[in-house]
Design an enzyme around this catalytic site. Structure first.
Site, PDB file in Angstrom:
ATOM      1  N   ASN A  13     -30.924   6.956  -4.072  1.00 56.73           N
ATOM      2  CA  ASN A  13     -30.228   8.222  -3.850  1.00 56.73           C
ATOM      3  C   ASN A  13     -29.325   8.442  -5.060  1.00 56.73           C
ATOM      4  OD1 ASN A  13     -28.681  10.372  -3.020  1.00 56.73           O
ATOM      5  ND2 ASN A  13     -27.574   9.246  -1.424  1.00 56.73           N
ATOM      6  N   TRP A  14     -29.775   9.324  -5.934  1.00 57.03           N
ATOM      7  CA  TRP A  14     -29.001   9.555  -7.164  1.00 57.03           C
ATOM      8  C   TRP A  14     -27.732  10.358  -6.920  1.00 57.03           C
ATOM      9  CZ3 TRP A  14     -32.561  10.826 -11.991  1.00 57.03           C
ATOM     10  CH2 TRP A  14     -33.176   9.635 -12.416  1.00 57.03           C
ATOM     11  N   LYS A  15     -27.600  10.930  -5.753  1.00 58.87           N
ATOM     12  CA  LYS A  15     -26.452  11.808  -5.441  1.00 58.87           C
ATOM     13  C   LYS A  15     -26.332  12.877  -6.541  1.00 58.87           C
ATOM     14  CE  LYS A  15     -24.430   7.918  -3.085  1.00 58.87           C
ATOM     15  NZ  LYS A  15     -23.291   7.423  -2.340  1.00 58.87           N
ATOM     16  N   HIS A  99     -26.880  12.365   5.480  1.00 58.26           N
ATOM     17  CA  HIS A  99     -26.105  11.376   4.723  1.00 58.26           C
ATOM     18  C   HIS A  99     -24.623  11.537   5.094  1.00 58.26           C
ATOM     19  CE1 HIS A  99     -24.277   9.169   1.443  1.00 58.26           C
ATOM     20  NE2 HIS A  99     -25.460   8.579   1.265  1.00 58.26           N
ATOM     21  N   GLU A 101     -22.068  11.529   3.398  1.00 55.92           N
ATOM     22  CA  GLU A 101     -21.302  12.425   2.512  1.00 55.92           C
ATOM     23  C   GLU A 101     -21.501  13.880   2.917  1.00 55.92           C
ATOM     24  OE1 GLU A 101     -22.844  10.846  -1.154  1.00 55.92           O
ATOM     25  OE2 GLU A 101     -21.753   8.989  -0.793  1.00 55.92           O
ATOM     26  N   GLU A 171     -26.782   3.243   7.602  1.00 53.17           N
ATOM     27  CA  GLU A 171     -25.818   3.175   6.502  1.00 53.17           C
ATOM     28  C   GLU A 171     -24.390   3.158   7.055  1.00 53.17           C
ATOM     29  OE1 GLU A 171     -27.527   4.567   2.571  1.00 53.17           O
ATOM     30  OE2 GLU A 171     -26.662   6.314   3.529  1.00 53.17           O
ATOM     31  N   GLY A 177     -20.896   2.876  -1.258  1.00 51.39           N
ATOM     32  CA  GLY A 177     -20.152   3.060  -2.509  1.00 51.39           C
ATOM     33  C   GLY A 177     -18.874   2.241  -2.598  1.00 51.39           C
ATOM     34  N   SER A 217     -24.137  -0.331  -0.467  1.00 46.64           N
ATOM     35  CA  SER A 217     -23.876  -1.336  -1.503  1.00 46.64           C
ATOM     36  C   SER A 217     -24.971  -2.396  -1.603  1.00 46.64           C
ATOM     37  CB  SER A 217     -22.496  -1.977  -1.299  1.00 46.64           C
ATOM     38  OG  SER A 217     -21.489  -0.991  -1.371  1.00 46.64           O
TER      39      SER A 217
HETATM   40  C1  PEP Z   1     -25.948   5.816  -0.305  1.00 46.00           C
HETATM   41  O1  PEP Z   1     -25.276   6.680  -0.844  1.00 46.00           O
HETATM   42  O2  PEP Z   1     -26.845   6.109   0.485  1.00 46.00           O
HETATM   43  C2  PEP Z   1     -25.640   4.425  -0.622  1.00 46.00           C
HETATM   44  C3  PEP Z   1     -26.149   3.485   0.107  1.00 46.00           C
HETATM   45  O3  PEP Z   1     -24.802   4.216  -1.712  1.00 46.00           O
HETATM   46  P1  PEP Z   1     -24.407   2.800  -2.348  1.00 46.00           P
HETATM   47  O4  PEP Z   1     -25.671   2.001  -2.482  1.00 46.00           O
HETATM   48  O5  PEP Z   1     -23.795   3.132  -3.652  1.00 46.00           O
HETATM   49  O6  PEP Z   1     -23.458   2.145  -1.398  1.00 46.00           O
END
Ligand code: PEP
Length: 257
Positions: A13-15, A99, A101, A171, A177, A217
């Site tokens: 997921n490049w966001k 997600h 976010e 998640e 993050g 993470s």
């Molecule tokens: C995500 O944004 O879905 C995610 C898992 O981010 P990260 O791996 O940076 O925690």
């Protein structure tokens, strides 16, 4: 539960990172690192404007391309929105919905997440449906209650044929993050719980065929242990998906399953 009944999917997921011109060099570096695997699908979910560049460069490296969000509407006067039909027309096969976010910064409700998942399924795109508890909910012992509610809401009116196409990504919000990963035991416990919800709603045969990812993470160091868990069938990766070597190392870790 036997993993042979379901696909392993590592999705980045490049966001809101990278640019279209960064795609080609990224994919070249990634391609050099990626293992040859028939058992793992590698996907990059990128910002909408980057999708065409990713489709061009990713094809050769056998990278599936995903979106990060979709409109619940089919078409019309919805300025700024991108429809599932538009994604399908480009050749997009996956799209993240719900997600944390988007839930936090755009007030997306479980009802909206369900509508978006249905919009994608109507256009043959696999929704990667994100669910996850906050730290407060975990500390109050409410993790499974909340996850059960989120999963059931996201799958409302989604039938057996459709759920086969869905991916559920567990998640935990506190792990996204932050560098704080759920332990393999914590992640397995919730992913197992999600499969039990699927079993209750759709039956055992179907439950064993649905891909459940862990995200939060995940990195080159912890991927192997997480992916070795019986109910974790892949990962949704944020930060580490921006570094070709680290992302490839996570795909390599699936070979240890
Ligand atoms: C995500 O944004 O879905 C995610 C898992 O981010 P990260 O791996 O940076 O925690």
């Amino acid at each position: 539960m036997n993993k042979k009944y379901r696909k392993t999917v590592i999705a980045g997921n490049w966001k809101m990172n990278m640019t279209a011109s960064a795609v080609k060099p990224f994919i070249e570096e990634l391609k050099a690192e990626l293992p040859k695997t028939k058992t793992c699908e590698t996907v990059l979910c990128v910002p909408g404007v980057i999708i065409p560049a990713m489709l061009r460069s990713g094809k050769d490296a056998k990278i599936g391309v995903g979106g990060q969000d979709v409109s619940k509407y089919e078409k019309g006067a919805y300025t700024g929105e991108v429809s599932a039909e538009m994604l399908e027309d480009l050749g997009v096969k996956y799209c993240i919905v719900g997600h944390s976010e988007r839930r936090e910064y755009h007030n997306e409700s479980d009802f909206l997440v369900n509508e978006k998942a249905k919009a994608l399924l109507a256009h043959n795109i696999t929704p990667i449906i994100c669910v996850g508890e906050s730290l407060e909910q975990r500390e109050m012992g409410l993790t499974m209650d909340y996850i059960t509610y989120q999963v059931k809401a996201a799958l409302s009116d989604i039938n057996e044929a459709q759920v086969r196409k869905c991916i559920i990504a567990y998640e935990p919000i506190w792990a996204i993050g932050t560098g704080k990963t759920a332990t393999a035991e914590q992640a397995q416990e919730v992913c197992k719980g999600i499969r039990a919800i699927l079993r209750e709603k759709y039956g055992a045969r179907l439950a064993r065929s649905v891909t459940i990812q862990y995200g939060g993470s995940m990195n080159a160091k912890n991927a192997e242990e997480l992916l070795a868990q019986p109910d974790i069938d892949g990962g949704l990766i944020g930060g580490a998906s921006l570094k070709p070597k680290d992302f490839a190392a996570i795909v390599k870790a699936t070979a240890q399953e």
